[in-house]
Design a protein around this motif. Sequence first.
Motif, short mmCIF file in Angstrom:
data_model
loop_
_atom_site.label_atom_id
_atom_site.label_comp_id
_atom_site.label_asym_id
_atom_site.label_seq_id
_atom_site.Cartn_x
_atom_site.Cartn_y
_atom_site.Cartn_z
N LEU A 188 0.83 -1.21 0.00
CA LEU A 188 0.00 0.00 0.00
C LEU A 188 0.86 1.26 0.00
O LEU A 188 0.51 2.26 -0.62
N GLU A 189 2.00 1.21 0.68
CA GLU A 189 2.93 2.34 0.66
C GLU A 189 3.48 2.55 -0.75
O GLU A 189 3.61 3.69 -1.22
N ARG A 190 3.80 1.45 -1.45
CA ARG A 190 4.32 1.56 -2.82
C ARG A 190 3.30 2.19 -3.75
O ARG A 190 3.64 2.94 -4.68
N PHE A 191 2.04 1.88 -3.52
CA PHE A 191 0.98 2.38 -4.39
C PHE A 191 0.54 3.81 -4.04
O PHE A 191 -0.26 4.40 -4.77
N ALA A 192 1.03 4.35 -2.93
CA ALA A 192 0.58 5.67 -2.49
C ALA A 192 0.72 6.75 -3.57
O ALA A 192 -0.21 7.55 -3.76
N PRO A 193 1.84 6.84 -4.31
CA PRO A 193 1.93 7.86 -5.36
C PRO A 193 0.87 7.69 -6.45
O PRO A 193 0.33 8.68 -6.96
N PHE A 194 0.55 6.44 -6.80
CA PHE A 194 -0.50 6.18 -7.78
C PHE A 194 -1.85 6.64 -7.24
O PHE A 194 -2.63 7.31 -7.93
N ILE A 195 -2.15 6.27 -6.00
CA ILE A 195 -3.44 6.63 -5.40
C ILE A 195 -3.58 8.14 -5.30
O ILE A 195 -4.64 8.71 -5.62
N ARG A 196 -2.51 8.81 -4.88
CA ARG A 196 -2.54 10.27 -4.76
C ARG A 196 -2.82 10.93 -6.12
O ARG A 196 -3.57 11.90 -6.20
N LYS A 197 -2.25 10.37 -7.16
CA LYS A 197 -2.42 10.93 -8.51
C LYS A 197 -3.84 10.68 -9.03
O LYS A 197 -4.46 11.57 -9.61
N CYS A 198 -4.36 9.48 -8.80
CA CYS A 198 -5.68 9.11 -9.34
C CYS A 198 -6.84 9.68 -8.53
O CYS A 198 -7.90 9.96 -9.08
N PHE A 199 -6.61 9.82 -7.24
CA PHE A 199 -7.69 10.25 -6.35
C PHE A 199 -7.24 11.46 -5.55
O PHE A 199 -6.64 11.33 -4.46
N PRO A 200 -7.51 12.66 -6.05
CA PRO A 200 -7.03 13.89 -5.41
C PRO A 200 -7.45 14.05 -3.95
O PRO A 200 -6.78 14.74 -3.19
N GLU A 201 -8.55 13.38 -3.55
CA GLU A 201 -8.99 13.50 -2.15
C GLU A 201 -7.99 12.87 -1.19
O GLU A 201 -8.09 13.09 0.02
N THR A 202 -7.04 12.10 -1.71
CA THR A 202 -6.02 11.51 -0.85
C THR A 202 -4.73 12.35 -0.80
O THR A 202 -3.75 11.92 -0.19
N GLU A 203 -4.74 13.49 -1.41
CA GLU A 203 -3.56 14.36 -1.44
C GLU A 203 -3.10 14.69 -0.02
O GLU A 203 -1.90 14.67 0.30
N GLU B 85 3.57 5.89 -9.55
CA GLU B 85 2.77 6.88 -10.28
C GLU B 85 2.77 6.57 -11.78
O GLU B 85 1.84 6.95 -12.50
N LYS B 86 3.77 5.84 -12.25
CA LYS B 86 3.84 5.48 -13.66
C LYS B 86 2.64 4.64 -14.12
O LYS B 86 2.31 4.59 -15.30
N LEU B 87 1.95 4.01 -13.15
CA LEU B 87 0.79 3.20 -13.50
C LEU B 87 -0.39 4.04 -13.97
O LEU B 87 -1.37 3.51 -14.50
N CYS B 88 -0.31 5.36 -13.78
CA CYS B 88 -1.37 6.25 -14.23
C CYS B 88 -1.27 6.56 -15.73
O CYS B 88 -2.18 7.19 -16.30
N SER B 89 -0.19 6.15 -16.39
CA SER B 89 0.03 6.53 -17.78
C SER B 89 -0.96 5.86 -18.72
O SER B 89 -1.54 4.80 -18.41
N ASP B 90 -1.15 6.46 -19.89
CA ASP B 90 -2.04 5.88 -20.90
C ASP B 90 -1.56 4.51 -21.33
O ASP B 90 -2.37 3.60 -21.59
N GLU B 91 -0.24 4.34 -21.40
CA GLU B 91 0.32 3.05 -21.80
C GLU B 91 -0.08 1.95 -20.82
O GLU B 91 -0.49 0.85 -21.22
N ILE C 216 -2.30 7.67 1.15
CA ILE C 216 -2.67 6.61 2.10
C ILE C 216 -4.17 6.76 2.40
O ILE C 216 -4.64 7.84 2.78
N ILE C 217 -4.90 5.67 2.21
CA ILE C 217 -6.34 5.69 2.45
C ILE C 217 -6.60 5.29 3.90
O ILE C 217 -6.43 4.12 4.28
N GLU C 218 -6.94 6.27 4.73
CA GLU C 218 -7.17 5.99 6.15
C GLU C 218 -8.30 6.87 6.66
O GLU C 218 -8.57 7.94 6.12
N SER C 219 -8.97 6.41 7.72
CA SER C 219 -10.13 7.11 8.24
C SER C 219 -9.86 7.70 9.62
O SER C 219 -8.98 7.22 10.35
N PRO C 220 -10.63 8.71 10.02
CA PRO C 220 -10.46 9.30 11.35
C PRO C 220 -10.93 8.36 12.46
O PRO C 220 -11.79 7.50 12.25
N LEU C 221 -10.35 8.54 13.62
CA LEU C 221 -10.83 7.91 14.86
C LEU C 221 -11.38 9.03 15.72
O LEU C 221 -10.63 9.89 16.19
#
Length: 449
Positions: free
Chosen positions: A59-74, A150-156, A79-84
């Motif tokens: 999940l840490e490795r994917f964080a740059p991809f998630i941040r790029k695809c889903f701006p709400e995680t900026e 983040e490279k996983l966001c590419s059109d290729e 990192i996708i996490e919820s409040p306590l």
Amino acid sequence: MAIKEYAAKLIEQDATLKEIAEQKETLWVNPKFLPFEMTDAVCQLVVSDADIADAEARLERFAPFIRKCFPETECTNGIIESPLKPIPEMQKGLIEATGSPISGNLFLKMDSHLAVAGSVKARGGIYEVLKHAEDLAIAAGKLKVTDNYEKLCSDEMRAFFNQYTVQVGSTGNLGLSIGISSAAIGFKVKVHMSADARQWKKDLLRSKGVEVIEYADDYSKAVAEGRKLSDADPMSYFVDDEKSVNLFLGYAVAASRLKKQLEEQGVVVDEQHPLIVYIPTGVGGAPGGVAYGLKRVYKNAVHCFFAEPTLCPSVLLGFATNRYENVNVHDFGIDGLTEADGLACASPSGFVTRIDSNLISGDFTIEDAKLYDFMRLLHKTEDVLIEPSSCAAFIGPVHLESTEAGKGYLAKQGLTADVMKNATQICWATGGRLVPDEVWKEYLVKVVK
């Protein structure tokens, strides 16, 4: 609905199973619950601490991809996490409304507000999709674990992933998680939805380009059909909520993150300051993984309870009968039709009911009407909205110290009144963020008889 012969015999022998068959609220205390050290070695053979650490690293490795695809995680760096959230006013409101004592401090773990998918399914569901994508890309020589993902966001890469299909069976929230994340990567997606699924969830998926296949039957049928269609396509991958270890691992990561949040809020957890957690459950995957992770982190200092509707207590029956996935609520004369759409699974996960069989403290059941009552009370006292299904968790703190079964469990575990004063009690909110405004308006005025 007729009761099956084996179920009728069990009902004759067990007063709690009789209450369950009569669809009464009850607390089933797990007679197979064991101290953590007696379960550790066997559990680690199936899902180890190293497996959970590997999932967290992925999940840490994917964080740059998630941040790029889903701006709400900026703001959380991908990192996708919820409040306590402490909910003292809700705690007071529950005490006043029910007359039940609730010791210690009550918190809400707001997986209802997780980014991307708006439910606990954002943990396991997104994790499994990401792992599948990583496996495919590495096998094709298009990715190394040392790359910036983040490279996983590419059109290729999207074109590469578009060769493949991801499928899942769901009552709703897992479908949202798999559908939204798979579409973001570029996969074709098919979500097989049971009759219990809410229309707005189907509409949202379709708006993301997901193919939604609807069934007039229950969750088990949707899963079976989805699995069969996926197995017939060599380019298709089926996310199996009933059996998936990868889903389980994604959920289990929640435990180390919760530990950090508790430490940041100055909350001590040990056997004299117990952690008591209540998690709504459908087929069992998400609560099973979360509870497993918590037991690995906190061992005997944590007590994990599940919560289910009286109209569909499949996981409880799986545990209590020792039939695991081979039990169905229909066997006990229960139709499984509940307002708690996310919990409407007639048979439980065999994987979860086996691996957690000695770790879970018990399982509460709740009447449908209270789901809406608790939802409104939370909104009134804390200005927080969560799905009715999520509100099943509140039956736990209400009944733990006020029922004979609950008092018996506390006494057996050495959780005296003095110890319970130091308790941290957490209700795990499993969904809500993506609910449309017009649906919230309906929920807030809905009264179930």
